[in-house]
Motif scaffolding. Structure first.
Motif, PDB file in Angstrom:
ATOM      1  N   LEU A   1       0.825  -1.214   0.000  1.00 31.32           N
ATOM      2  CA  LEU A   1       0.000   0.000   0.000  1.00 31.32           C
ATOM      3  C   LEU A   1       0.862   1.268   0.000  1.00 31.32           C
ATOM      4  CD1 LEU A   1      -2.770  -1.029   2.552  1.00 31.32           C
ATOM      5  CD2 LEU A   1      -3.042  -0.745   0.092  1.00 31.32           C
ATOM      6  N   PHE A   2       2.066   1.190   0.612  1.00 29.81           N
ATOM      7  CA  PHE A   2       2.967   2.346   0.590  1.00 29.81           C
ATOM      8  C   PHE A   2       3.252   2.806  -0.842  1.00 29.81           C
ATOM      9  CE2 PHE A   2       5.174   0.856   4.758  1.00 29.81           C
ATOM     10  CZ  PHE A   2       4.192   1.492   5.511  1.00 29.81           C
ATOM     11  N   GLU A   3       3.278   1.855  -1.773  1.00 31.10           N
ATOM     12  CA  GLU A   3       3.698   2.161  -3.143  1.00 31.10           C
ATOM     13  C   GLU A   3       2.654   2.946  -3.931  1.00 31.10           C
ATOM     14  OE1 GLU A   3       4.853  -1.510  -4.957  1.00 31.10           O
ATOM     15  OE2 GLU A   3       6.142  -2.084  -3.274  1.00 31.10           O
ATOM     16  N   VAL A   4       1.446   3.035  -3.413  1.00 28.12           N
ATOM     17  CA  VAL A   4       0.390   3.763  -4.136  1.00 28.12           C
ATOM     18  C   VAL A   4      -0.190   4.892  -3.285  1.00 28.12           C
ATOM     19  CG1 VAL A   4      -0.228   1.888  -5.702  1.00 28.12           C
ATOM     20  CG2 VAL A   4      -1.287   1.987  -3.437  1.00 28.12           C
ATOM     21  N   ARG A   5       0.577   5.337  -2.292  1.00 31.38           N
ATOM     22  CA  ARG A   5       0.158   6.455  -1.450  1.00 31.38           C
ATOM     23  C   ARG A   5       1.258   7.511  -1.470  1.00 31.38           C
ATOM     24  NH1 ARG A   5      -3.519   3.413  -1.689  1.00 31.38           N
ATOM     25  NH2 ARG A   5      -5.039   2.827  -0.081  1.00 31.38           N
TER      26      ARG A   5
END
Length: 380
Positions: A63-67
């Motif tokens: 999720l870090f990669e799309v926030r």
């Protein structure tokens, strides 16, 4: 109906036995979340132990990669739900390092103060809940009374009781409320006066000593092999604390006392946690006094879309439960290309497979509770 013959006639030397598999959890009061332990028992003694994790896995790293870098703070806040503010620090420190940005001095000292208050909150939770797992009900009420007092000032400044969301890249969300430092000083002083009540209530209790002293000994070698950190490692004589040895925030200017013990048992781990609470209160006092004389901004103005330059860095902090690290890789976008989280509880809990064999099932609860972990911090 099946009948099993276990001995025949007078010539039978001993009864035939077989190992039993016992699952502790995944829903069990001493596992601090949804953890499962698969124990192999020889009678009442543990022959083998396997921690089975993943029941709470949320895929935070993906999720870090799309926030973007503001939204990531919200996700990083939650893996150790007792250490919300401390979790946020690694993200903002990593991003600021990549940007070549320095937070205002006042923000650095305020972050340090809030990190130590958050550490005190986490330690108080375990100081109250660990005796509860061994049958002592009273200490948890004392500990939660102190927690509520500190929660009050944390909630006043951030608006949140657990997930503070007060860090920002470049500083803090907003300025300190008028008179807040005075209220923090009062809370710290009152908590310091009350800590001996918890200490006298439980530390030298005969039953507590019998259940914890010499139980669950963790050696220095095991700590090095498994990457165990934090209070658990220091209870086995590992004299290492990032606040002193690789200082960040305002810690280079603070007298950080590193608490250690040598026995490495359940009792030593509890003692270290108790003494670390006192150290955090002292550090909070020092931060309050420094902030009283400071003026200036609490954050930096940021562009509407924040992009971190291409490159990579590793930022680690001394979280309440141990070393918390973020490996940030950026391709120059507004979101990370990769953000790997190294959580303290993940490494700390793996050593259970070495610690538990040879102990009685009754001692398992004492050992498990003394490892001071949060399952969300394991599963991420």
């Amino acid at each position: 109906m099946t009948e099993r013959v276990v001995g025949i006639g007078a010539g039978a030397k001993e009864l035939a036995t077989e190992d039993m598999i016992l699952n502790i959890g995944p829903q069990h009061p001493s596992t601090h979340g949804v953890l499962r332990l698969r124990l192999t028992l020889d009678g009442e003694r543990i022959a083998a132990a396997e921690p089975i994790i993943g029941y709470m896995h949320r895929g935070a790293e993906k999720l870090f990669e799309v926030r973007d870098y503001r939204q990531i703070i919200m996700l990083a806040n939650r893996h150790d739900w007792l250490s919300g503010f401390a979790n946020e620090l690694g993200v903002v420190i990593a991003a600021e390092r990549m940007l070549g940005m320095e937070a205002p001095v006042r923000a650095v000292w305020a972050r340090t103060l809030l990190a130590e208050l958050n550490r005190a909150l986490s330690h108080l939770m375990f100081l109250g809940s660990y005796p509860l797992e061994l049958g002592a009900i009273t200490p948890v009420f004392y500990a939660f009374n102190e927690r509520e007092r500190i929660q009050g000032v944390m909630e006043e400044i951030s608006g949140g009781r657990m997930h503070y969301m007060f860090n920002r890249v470049g500083g803090l969300k907003e300025d300190l409320p008028l008179g807040w430092l005075d209220r923090v000083a009062e809370v710290v002083a009152e908590t310091r006066r009350r800590v001996p009540d918890i200490e006298n209530l439980i530390l030298n209790n005969e039953i507590f000593l019998a259940r914890t002293r010499g139980v669950g000994v963790l050696s220095r070698e095991q700590i090095m092999q498994y990457g165990v950190s934090g209070p658990i490692a220091r209870a086995s004589g590992v004299d290492f604390d990032l606040r002193r040895d690789q200082p960040y925030l305002a810690y280079p200017e603070l007298p950080v006392k590193v608490v250690t013990r040598s026995a490495g048992d359940c009792h030593s781990r509890f003692e270290v946690l108790l003494d670390q609470l006192k150290v955090s209160l002292d550090l909070a006092d020092a931060c309050v006094e420094r902030l009283r004389s400071m003026q200036g901004p609490i954050n930096q103005r940021l562009p509407k879309v924040l992009k971190v330059p291409e490159g990579h860095t590793y930022a680690w902090t001394e979280n309440p439960l141990g070393i918390n690290g973020y490996y940030l890789v950026s391709k120059g976008d507004k979101t990370p290309w990769r953000l790997k989280l190294r959580s303290a509880s993940y490494s700390n809990i793996q050593v259970l497979r070495e610690m538990l064999p040879g102990h009685l099932v009754a001692d398992m609860v004492a050992i498990l509770g003394s490892m001071f972990f949060v399952v969300g911090d394991i599963d991420k």
